[in-house]
Design a protein around this motif. Sequence first.
Motif, short mmCIF file in Angstrom:
data_model
loop_
_atom_site.label_atom_id
_atom_site.label_comp_id
_atom_site.label_asym_id
_atom_site.label_seq_id
_atom_site.Cartn_x
_atom_site.Cartn_y
_atom_site.Cartn_z
N VAL A 203 0.86 -1.19 0.00
CA VAL A 203 0.00 0.00 0.00
C VAL A 203 0.90 1.24 0.00
O VAL A 203 1.67 1.46 0.92
N GLY B 183 -0.17 4.58 -1.28
CA GLY B 183 -0.96 5.71 -1.76
C GLY B 183 -0.78 6.94 -0.89
O GLY B 183 -1.21 8.03 -1.24
N GLN C 160 -6.06 4.14 -5.96
CA GLN C 160 -7.23 4.41 -5.13
C GLN C 160 -7.73 5.81 -5.43
O GLN C 160 -6.96 6.71 -5.75
N ASP D 247 4.77 1.14 3.07
CA ASP D 247 5.78 1.66 2.14
C ASP D 247 7.22 1.75 2.63
O ASP D 247 8.14 1.63 1.84
N GLU E 169 -6.38 1.50 17.26
CA GLU E 169 -5.44 2.52 16.79
C GLU E 169 -4.84 3.30 17.96
O GLU E 169 -5.48 3.47 19.00
N ASN F 178 0.83 -3.25 16.26
CA ASN F 178 0.47 -3.66 14.90
C ASN F 178 1.41 -2.99 13.90
O ASN F 178 1.57 -1.77 13.93
N GLN G 147 -6.27 -2.79 8.32
CA GLN G 147 -6.24 -3.79 9.40
C GLN G 147 -7.59 -3.97 10.07
O GLN G 147 -7.75 -4.83 10.93
N TYR H 139 10.73 -4.34 12.20
CA TYR H 139 10.00 -3.08 12.08
C TYR H 139 10.89 -1.87 12.29
O TYR H 139 11.42 -1.66 13.38
N LYS I 57 8.76 7.38 9.13
CA LYS I 57 7.48 8.10 9.14
C LYS I 57 7.60 9.52 9.67
O LYS I 57 6.80 10.38 9.31
#
Length: 598
Positions: free
Chosen positions: A118, A120, A208, A267, A322, A352, A401, A424, A428
């Motif tokens: 993903v 976008g 999208q 990404d 979240e 997550n 998710q 991970y 970001k």
Amino acid sequence: HKNLSLLSPDQIELAKMLVAMEQSHLFNHWPEPGVDDGEKKAFFDQVARLNSSYPGGLASYIKTARGLLSDSKTGKNPFDGFTPSVPTGENLSYGDETFVKFEEAGVKEAQNAAFVLVAGGLGERLGYNGIKVALPRETTTGACFLQHYIENVLALQEASCKVTGGQSERDIPFAIMTSDDTHARTMQLLESNKYFGMKPAQIKLLKQEKVACLEDNDARLALDPQNKFRIQTKPHGHGDVHALLYSSGVLEEWQRGGVRWVLFFQDTNGLLFKAIPASLGVSATKGYHVNSLAVPRKAKEAIGGITKLTHTDGRSMVINVEYNQLDPLLRATGNPDGDVNCETGYSPFPGNINQLIMELGPYFEELKKTGGAIKEFVNPKYKDASKTAFKSSTRLECMMQDYPKTLPPSARVGFTVMDAWVAYAPVKNNPEDAAKVPKGNPYHSATSGEMAVYRANSLILRKAGVQVEDPVRQEFNGQEVEVWPRVVWKPKWGLTFADVKKKIAGSSSISQKSTLALKGRNIFIENLSLDGALVVESGDGAEVKVGGSVKNKGWAIEKVDYKDTSVPEEIRIRGFRFQKTEQLEKQYTEPGKFELKA
Ligand code: UGB
């Protein structure tokens, strides 16, 4: 009504739908026929696009929006009746016997896999001007994220064919979700790099669409402030990926082609593929319909928490909550301290990382029912406490998710926890925000993302028997990180831990100031003592044994300030660059056996 004669029968139907949904304000201001007719038609082209790209169409979007806006106004708790608790999942420890077994199983299954990236999002938090997949994953080789992902998929494809004794390799399909913000630049990156070695037909780009903005609690659609003949639109979130895979026919094609597993990923996670074979192995061994990969999470870290939610009526599900919702949910359910670390130094709720593995059969069956629609949410910023007006228009959003939210209790939904150092390290946060992250929490920046690659590779080599010197701590762009030797390798060199071990023999050592770049498949390290920079490149037919003592000035790390605009953006956001003073660099392009004895 005066303008009706301009419209086709399909457009008239859309106009009727908008009127029925109380959206007449969208065209009440239109001038007489003959004025701006082209713009009026373009408006309906946009309405048709918004209508067809949303499961259930615009009417359904507006209806859902009204419900969610009303819930938001009354302050309805989305977790009403649910109590959170810590779920149990599969815990993997990189390199141990169980891990290696799962990796083996995963590599076998990989030939039945398809990957979905993903991509976008523009990454507002990072503030980088380009697309994130074009950023270097590390600057020792400069390979970008997209190149790294594609090379990993190709390496998996080849390895899977080999272990299953297949006659010919099955091309693993690779889909990339883009948006208007990223599509053209992603296409260009692929084309100008010959698809990084993948067959063009193996890659599918799915774009999208954005969704309509809402201007008030009645879900009146907002006109674009720049153009009164357009509806304002904003991104709908990564949850669109499910509807797109379904509506484009890609899932059906994959099912016909024998795909069994669909793996979703984000990404900019330079470590993820170290965790992919084992987590796919877990899915296959445990028969999970949905398996999400998780890592230990620091309280308040900006990643969602995997949580078991049990309803007063007995229902329960394991789902991502979240990061902005976990703390209030815990406080509201008898945990006055909210989201805090427990005695392990981590939050008890695994983090997550949005690496999801779906079994295609049940996934496709579910999507036939839902069209890929995902439970949405709305997050309006109100002008004041009366909650009657918004500061700016809002829109519905969805997250990939949240897919399991509509599944029946019989669905096999599991998760796999892996050490963060190997799974991970996303990019970001911009340097300024990263420097403000609470001490001890990961920075999620370009600096930490690159350093994490060196750390992981150094630790893996240690596990494989190489003596790797301890790191030093250094500060870049206000972030203190561990600096390990800059060790990088191509995915085909060391796809799994077993692969890495096969390439290491004797007694080798690497000093902290060293750089080691292995750009080839069959490079064997035997009794190497490295104190400097060594770059070895080999063609697929070459077999190179590397040993002896390499000592040179190497590649020193030079600090760069993120505010220094004379330095390219992708470099200055990490806060350092390499001074390539001296290195031993060897290339073996011809087939054959070679020895590099320094
Ligand atoms: N993305 C899209 O493709 N389209 C969109 O419309 C939006 C995003 P962010 P976020 O693992 O670190 C997620 O913005 O949403 C792509 C999880 O929700 O980087 O804040 C975008 O290109 C969270 O639970 O992340 O947080 C990127 O590849 C946690 O797991 C991806 O979606 C967190 O990621 C994620 O977008 C994490």
